[in-house]
Design an enzyme around this catalytic site. Structure first.
Site, PDB file in Angstrom:
ATOM      1  N   TYR A 101       0.842  -1.199   0.000  1.00 19.19           N
ATOM      2  CA  TYR A 101       0.000   0.000   0.000  1.00 19.19           C
ATOM      3  C   TYR A 101       0.883   1.258   0.000  1.00 19.19           C
ATOM      4  O   TYR A 101       0.692   2.169  -0.796  1.00 19.19           O
ATOM      5  CB  TYR A 101      -0.941  -0.004   1.211  1.00 19.19           C
ATOM      6  CG  TYR A 101      -1.710   1.278   1.366  1.00 19.19           C
ATOM      7  CD1 TYR A 101      -2.774   1.569   0.519  1.00 19.19           C
ATOM      8  CD2 TYR A 101      -1.379   2.203   2.356  1.00 19.19           C
ATOM      9  CE1 TYR A 101      -3.480   2.756   0.643  1.00 19.19           C
ATOM     10  CE2 TYR A 101      -2.075   3.381   2.494  1.00 19.19           C
ATOM     11  CZ  TYR A 101      -3.125   3.654   1.634  1.00 19.19           C
ATOM     12  OH  TYR A 101      -3.814   4.838   1.759  1.00 19.19           O
TER      13      TYR A 101
ATOM     14  N   GLU B  74     -11.561   5.336   4.727  1.00 16.07           N
ATOM     15  CA  GLU B  74     -10.985   6.326   5.656  1.00 16.07           C
ATOM     16  C   GLU B  74     -11.980   6.642   6.771  1.00 16.07           C
ATOM     17  O   GLU B  74     -11.587   6.798   7.927  1.00 16.07           O
ATOM     18  CB  GLU B  74     -10.586   7.606   4.918  1.00 16.07           C
ATOM     19  CG  GLU B  74      -9.385   7.447   4.005  1.00 16.07           C
ATOM     20  CD  GLU B  74      -8.056   7.213   4.706  1.00 16.07           C
ATOM     21  OE1 GLU B  74      -7.986   7.262   5.951  1.00 16.07           O
ATOM     22  OE2 GLU B  74      -7.066   6.973   4.000  1.00 16.07           O
TER      23      GLU B  74
ATOM     24  N   TRP C 278      -5.049   2.614  10.396  1.00 10.69           N
ATOM     25  CA  TRP C 278      -5.240   2.351   8.974  1.00 10.69           C
ATOM     26  C   TRP C 278      -4.878   0.903   8.654  1.00 10.69           C
ATOM     27  O   TRP C 278      -5.498   0.256   7.817  1.00 10.69           O
ATOM     28  CB  TRP C 278      -4.415   3.321   8.124  1.00 10.69           C
ATOM     29  CG  TRP C 278      -4.538   3.001   6.673  1.00 10.69           C
ATOM     30  CD1 TRP C 278      -3.558   2.564   5.842  1.00 10.69           C
ATOM     31  CD2 TRP C 278      -5.729   3.032   5.867  1.00 10.69           C
ATOM     32  NE1 TRP C 278      -4.055   2.334   4.584  1.00 10.69           N
ATOM     33  CE2 TRP C 278      -5.390   2.616   4.574  1.00 10.69           C
ATOM     34  CE3 TRP C 278      -7.051   3.370   6.128  1.00 10.69           C
ATOM     35  CZ2 TRP C 278      -6.316   2.525   3.537  1.00 10.69           C
ATOM     36  CZ3 TRP C 278      -7.980   3.282   5.099  1.00 10.69           C
ATOM     37  CH2 TRP C 278      -7.605   2.865   3.825  1.00 10.69           C
TER      38      TRP C 278
END
Length: 187
Positions: free
Chosen positions: A19, A41, A49
């Site tokens: 990522y 998000e 995250w």
């Protein structure tokens, strides 16, 4: 090859490294991914995250591959199914926000405006490239405040300024890679 990465990129998680290396800070203009990331998000609020990223495929399956038209029509039975799904964050407010966001997004599209057009117009279609000292990235900015406020007026939920700034980083509107990170576009 031993690339220098941002200090937040967990070297023990290959998904997180991928990522970091291929998505975070890379300009995105794909509508489906922009919609997905906005909701992911929001799902992250109060969590890491990495937690959300590790559940990303589960989210895609649970939310019909982020098909906003399907999500906008979810009923109580579908919400109950989602809240029973251990592969996602089972938070009633976050699930409801995703449905609300699908409706707000479709309203935006019906008005002739895509997320891509809307978001990138705020930065003149070019990413903001920052050179923050390690650990000095802000949690929000004046621009994320403005976008957050406007998205809220448009009916979106879980779009506070901190969430929006993380979103801007994730979709590459902002390049906040550490200055010595091999992904920083200003190197």
């Amino acid at each position: 090859m031993n690339n220098i990465r941002c200090t937040w990129a967990n070297p023990a998680n290959p998904r997180y490294l991928a990522y970091h290396d291929t998505e975070w800070g890379v300009p995105c203009h794909d509508e489906l991914r922009l919609f997905e990331m906005l909701n992911l998000e929001g799902a992250q609020a109060g969590l890491s995250w990495e937690t959300i990223l590790n559940k990303r495929e589960n989210y895609r399956a649970a939310f019909d591959q982020w098909d906003a038209r399907k999500i906008a029509h979810y009923d109580d039975a579908k919400v109950a199914e989602l809240l029973a799904n251990p592969g996602i964050v089972r938070n009633r407010l976050k699930v409801a926000a995703t449905i609300t966001n699908a409706r707000a997004y479709l309203s935006m599209l019906d008005g002739g405006l895509t997320l891509d057009q809307y978001l990138w117009s705020h930065v003149g279609d070019k990413p903001i490239v920052n050179r923050w000292a390690k650990g000095e990235r802000p949690a929000r900015t004046e621009l994320s405040d403005r976008i957050s406020k406007d998205l809220s007026k448009r009916g979106f939920k879980f779009v506070g300024s901190t969430i929006i700034y993380a979103y801007m980083q994730g979709i590459g509107m902002v390049d906040d890679h550490d200055p010595d990170c091999f992904c920083h576009s200003g190197r």
